[in-house]
Write an enzyme that holds these catalytic residues in place. Structure first.
Site, PDB file in Angstrom:
ATOM      1  N   HIS A  16     -10.098  -7.081  -4.585  1.00 47.53           N
ATOM      2  CA  HIS A  16      -9.824  -6.018  -3.621  1.00 47.53           C
ATOM      3  C   HIS A  16     -10.164  -6.486  -2.207  1.00 47.53           C
ATOM      4  CE1 HIS A  16     -11.566  -2.509  -1.342  1.00 47.53           C
ATOM      5  NE2 HIS A  16     -10.384  -2.019  -1.628  1.00 47.53           N
ATOM      6  N   LYS A  54       0.858  -1.181   0.000  1.00 48.30           N
ATOM      7  CA  LYS A  54       0.000   0.000   0.000  1.00 48.30           C
ATOM      8  C   LYS A  54       0.893   1.229   0.000  1.00 48.30           C
ATOM      9  CE  LYS A  54      -3.936   0.311   0.431  1.00 48.30           C
ATOM     10  NZ  LYS A  54      -4.963   0.400  -0.640  1.00 48.30           N
ATOM     11  N   ASN A  64     -10.602  -4.894   2.052  1.00 53.19           N
ATOM     12  CA  ASN A  64     -10.521  -3.911   3.114  1.00 53.19           C
ATOM     13  C   ASN A  64     -10.488  -4.686   4.426  1.00 53.19           C
ATOM     14  OD1 ASN A  64     -10.593  -1.380   4.488  1.00 53.19           O
ATOM     15  ND2 ASN A  64     -11.845  -0.544   2.825  1.00 53.19           N
TER      16      ASN A  64
END
Length: 407
Positions: free
Chosen positions: A304, A177, A306
């Site tokens: 993806h 990230k 989270n």
């Protein structure tokens, strides 16, 4: 097979101080767990965002769903879109429906005695590779002891973090990230990872923190090093401009985020890899449909992530198993949050960086009620109702400016 109740439980679980382009993760991450009860006592599980609006939207639709067949997911989706009305965006409606759809599919699988992947067309792979998700991070939260991972604020710290990730979970690819430090520092970090882990695919995701000019330079300097470059800039047009000159594919979970944006992606070709996410695309079946769209138009897929727990990891694993062209290792935050899971241990595990597809009925995981109660009490006691990375960062750096692009 009628739905008799929809139990919505907000929870808060420990999260490390992970840095990103908008700030830093707070000490607690928020999620919502849904228990969809079907007559006869079967309970389907769903997990999604813990933001206050999602909880409010779930409460707004729950009574309209009670009494419907758990197999009527198309009707339930229509109810969600109708009840939430025109003032709620389609994306937010999809986020609500995705939690309910996963819970419905979990209950369906339990009723039929089959895993969710079979309800999605069957497995094309029985192990789902995941990528180590690396972050720049502080040693610990302010006024707290260092956490188990320690600091990672330079290339050496990231290499140490990656070594531990690989040792613990066996990951065969690494994602950083980015968008935190000046690009030259992040280029140096990627090169250090390439030297430390020769042959492992590498990715970086600065979340739109770079300008087009900066992205051109980074793509050039990391040519032959990156597997793909994720969301270096903001917007479809800027992504297409970078993609036109980059030697590696561009990937996104920021500019191709719905069926409505897919057509523009086909005409402008801003990316070669679409990062699916069932939480945003409206559930597992719509994610499977996205796979078919990508296959039709020659786009690859990854996934993806989270901050999430085991219900979501199980759902991600099932849909990845049923999507033939999901050719890249998926993202997951699970190693960062694994100690606070709400599912009983034993089913979800990483073997050589991959999660075996659960073979039990439904999602194949069972809720840990004691853990759910503890994390719900933590949510209530915290007073937290939304994620605020920038606000939290400003406690440490009062003049922090999240405006993008930053570099």
């Amino acid at each position: 097979m009628r739905i008799t109740d929809v139990v919505v439980t907000p929870i808060a679980f420990a999260d490390p101080p992970l840095l990103n382009s908008t700030g830093v993760h707070e000490p607690l991450a928020l999620r919502t767990v849904v228990q969809l009860v079907v007559d006869g006592g079967v309970v389907g599980l769903g997990e999604g965002s813990g933001e206050r609006d999602v909880l409010d939207h779930l409460e707004a639709v729950r009574t309209a769903i009670v009494g419907r067949s758990v197999f009527e997911t198309g009707l339930i989706e229509s109810i969600v879109f109708s009840k939430l009305g025109p003032d709620v965006s389609a994306m937010r409606k999809r986020r609500v429906f995705s939690i309910l759809e996963v819970a419905c599919l979990d209950a369906q699988g339990k009723l039929l005695g089959v895993p969710v992947v079979d309800l999605l067309g069957g497995a094309v792979r029985s192990w789902i590779p995941y990528s180590a998700y690396l972050f720049y991070k502080w040693a610990g939260h302010p006024d707290a002891e260092p956490d188990e991972w320690g600091a990672a604020l330079d290339p050496a710290g990231l290499v140490a973090q990656a070594r531990r990730m690989v040792e613990l979970f066996g990951f065969g690819s690494l994602k950083l990230k980015g968008g935190v430090f000046p690009p030259d520092e992040e280029i140096a970090a990627i090169r250090a990872l390439a030297d430390a882990f020769p042959g492992l695919p590498l990715r970086i995701d600065p979340n739109g923190a770079w300008s087009v000019e900066t992205s051109h330079r980074v793509a050039s300097e990391l040519s032959g090093v990156l597997e793909y470059l994720e969301d270096p800039v903001l917007g479809m047009d800027a992504m297409a401009e970078v993609a036109a000159r980059a030697s590696m594919p561009l990937a996104t979970n920021m500019c191709v985020v719905s069926v409505e944006t897919f057509a523009e992606a086909v005409t402008k070709y801003p990316v070669g890899v679409v990062l699916s996410d069932h939480h945003y695309w409206g559930g597992l079946r719509h994610t499977r449909e996205l796979g078919a769209l990508c296959d039709t138009f020659g786009l690859a897929m990854s996934m993806h992530s989270n901050s999430h727990l085991g219900i979501s990891l199980a759902a991600m694993t099932h849909v990845a198993a049923a999507t033939p062209n999901l050719a890249y290792a998926c993202d997951t935050h699970y190693p960062w949050n694994r100690h606070d899971d709400v599912v009983q241990p034993g089913v979800l595990r990483f073997v050589d960086g991959a999660v075996p597809v659960p073979t039990g009925p439904g999602l194949g995981v069972e809720l840990d009620p004691d853990a759910l109660d503890r994390l719900h009490r933590q949510y209530v006691d915290s007073g937290r109702r939304s994620r605020q990375d920038t606000v939290y960062m400003r406690r440490v750096q009062p003049d922090y400016d999240p405006t993008l692009p930053r570099f």
